[in-house]
Design a protein around this motif. Structure first.
Motif, PDB file in Angstrom:
ATOM      1  N   SER A  11      40.627  90.943  28.112  1.00 22.89           N
ATOM      2  CA  SER A  11      41.643  89.889  28.126  1.00 22.89           C
ATOM      3  C   SER A  11      41.269  88.756  29.073  1.00 22.89           C
ATOM      4  O   SER A  11      41.878  87.683  29.033  1.00 22.89           O
ATOM      5  N   GLY A  44      41.750  89.162  32.235  1.00 20.48           N
ATOM      6  CA  GLY A  44      42.603  89.393  33.392  1.00 20.48           C
ATOM      7  C   GLY A  44      41.846  90.033  34.542  1.00 20.48           C
ATOM      8  O   GLY A  44      40.798  90.671  34.345  1.00 20.48           O
ATOM      9  N   GLN A  79      43.803  97.287  34.848  1.00 19.28           N
ATOM     10  CA  GLN A  79      44.258  95.953  34.467  1.00 19.28           C
ATOM     11  C   GLN A  79      45.641  96.130  33.853  1.00 19.28           C
ATOM     12  O   GLN A  79      45.801  96.741  32.807  1.00 19.28           O
ATOM     13  N   ASP A 110      49.780  91.552  30.838  1.00 18.87           N
ATOM     14  CA  ASP A 110      50.638  90.404  31.144  1.00 18.87           C
ATOM     15  C   ASP A 110      51.521  90.118  29.935  1.00 18.87           C
ATOM     16  O   ASP A 110      51.760  91.014  29.124  1.00 18.87           O
TER      17      ASP A 110
END
Length: 222
Positions: free
Chosen positions: A115, A117, A150, A153
């Motif tokens: 992602s 992230g 992780q 979000d």
């Protein structure tokens, strides 16, 4: 000619980062299509000629839009379509860790998520190593699990944790002779065996000498 009539599914589901397509179905050969209210999810667009809603959504959430189809006979009644964009899954790329030794300096962890992230890290055994940010500090000998995380979000689900084992070896111990070879009296020309006992971090190496001269091939404890 009669005006078009839109029919078909009133809901559709897409996923962030995955190509999506929805075809507006209408009778009486429409020549154009339109979104008359609401906004399509980010990354999707309507082909006003074919009636295809397509693209790759970038934001999770639910959007409701009103659609119409038009031909020479007029414009259809409003048709409500609810589009839900689900969060995408993600993975972490975190490679194996090199073996360390007590006394080694701190080192930096490296991992990436699909992602984009930020990946965080934890250590399961603070007696072996601690983690601050992405920096590992060696504390003692043993093993610890370094876990990469992780949390996701608004657009990505949390990634499955990835664990790598960090092994820390004890600091090497210098050799110490614990039992000296014993003096022996033998007849000239007879074979004799001397033995020494030493401690320290393996593997130990040996070299016997006569005075200051190394004895060839005399490289064992006896």
């Amino acid at each position: 000619m009669a005006a078009p009539v839109i029919s078909g599914a009133t809901t559709a589901t897409a996923t962030v980062g995955t190509a999506f397509s929805y075809q507006i179905t209408a009778s009486n050969s429409p020549t154009s299509y339109a979104v008359t209210s609401g906004t399509l999810p980010a990354g999707l667009s309507l082909n006003t000629t074919t009636g295809a809603i397509s693209g790759t959504p970038t934001t999770a959430g639910t959007s409701t839009v009103t659609l119409t189809a038009t031909n020479g006979g007029g414009t259809s009644s409003a048709f409500s379509l609810s589009l839900t964009v689900a969060k995408a899954s993600q993975t972490i790329n975190f490679g194996t860790l090199a073996t360390k030794t007590v006394g080694d300096g701190a080192f930096t962890l490296s991992a990436t998520s699909s992602s984009g992230g930020v990946v965080t890290f934890t250590s399961s055994n603070a007696q072996v190593a601690t983690v601050a940010g992405n920096t590992v500090t060696i504390v003692g000998a043993g093993t610890t699990n370094i876990v990469a995380k992780q949390g996701g979000d608004a657009n990505y689900n949390a990634a499955p944790d990835v664990t790598q084992v960090l092994t820390v070896n004890p600091a090497p111990v210098a050799p110490t002779i614990t039992t000296q070879p014993q003096s022996q009296t033998v007849t000239a020309g007879s074979a004799v065996t001397f033995t020494v006992v030493a401690s320290g971090t393996s593997p130990l190496s040996y070299q016997w000498k006569k005075g200051t001269v190394e004895i060839a091939s005399a490289t064992n404890a006896s």
